[in-house]
Motif scaffolding. Structure first.
Motif: not given
Length: 100
Positions: A7-8, A26-35, A54-60
């Motif tokens: 949903g994001e 760098n991660i930007l929420d496009v819909s809100t323009g917030q970093w 957030r309800a998600w995780v970014l994993l390397l």
């Protein structure tokens, strides 16, 4: 790169820091323009996102199973890969790996 997930709409800029010899995001929420995150170092096995609310995780991940952070600009996308998923899915995978 821009990704629609859970949903994001997220815009990721992944950058190699040649002085510090590490990758950061760098991660930007496009819909809100917030970093969501700026200059966040990418470390193997340390999930980003959940601790940012957030309800998600970014994993390397280290595909070689050596669990080493990227040591050169060439490691990303070859030995090290990024994955995004829900926190619940990541926890279920870890529990299954641990036999729980």
């Amino acid at each position: 790169m821009t990704v629609r997930f859970n949903g994001e709409i997220l815009q990721f800029t992944i950058v190699w820091n040649s002085v510090g010899q590490h990758w950061y995001a760098n991660i930007l929420d496009v819909s809100t323009g917030q970093w969501i995150a700026q200059y966040m170092p990418l470390v193997v096995g340390i999930p980003l996102g959940q601790r940012l609310g957030r309800a998600w995780v970014l994993l390397l991940l280290d595909a070689s199973a050596a669990f080493l952070d990227p040591m050169s600009v060439d490691d990303m996308g070859k030995r090290c890969v990024l994955a995004i998923d829900t926190l619940e899915s990541v926890l279920a995978t870890i529990a299954a790996e641990l036999g729980q």
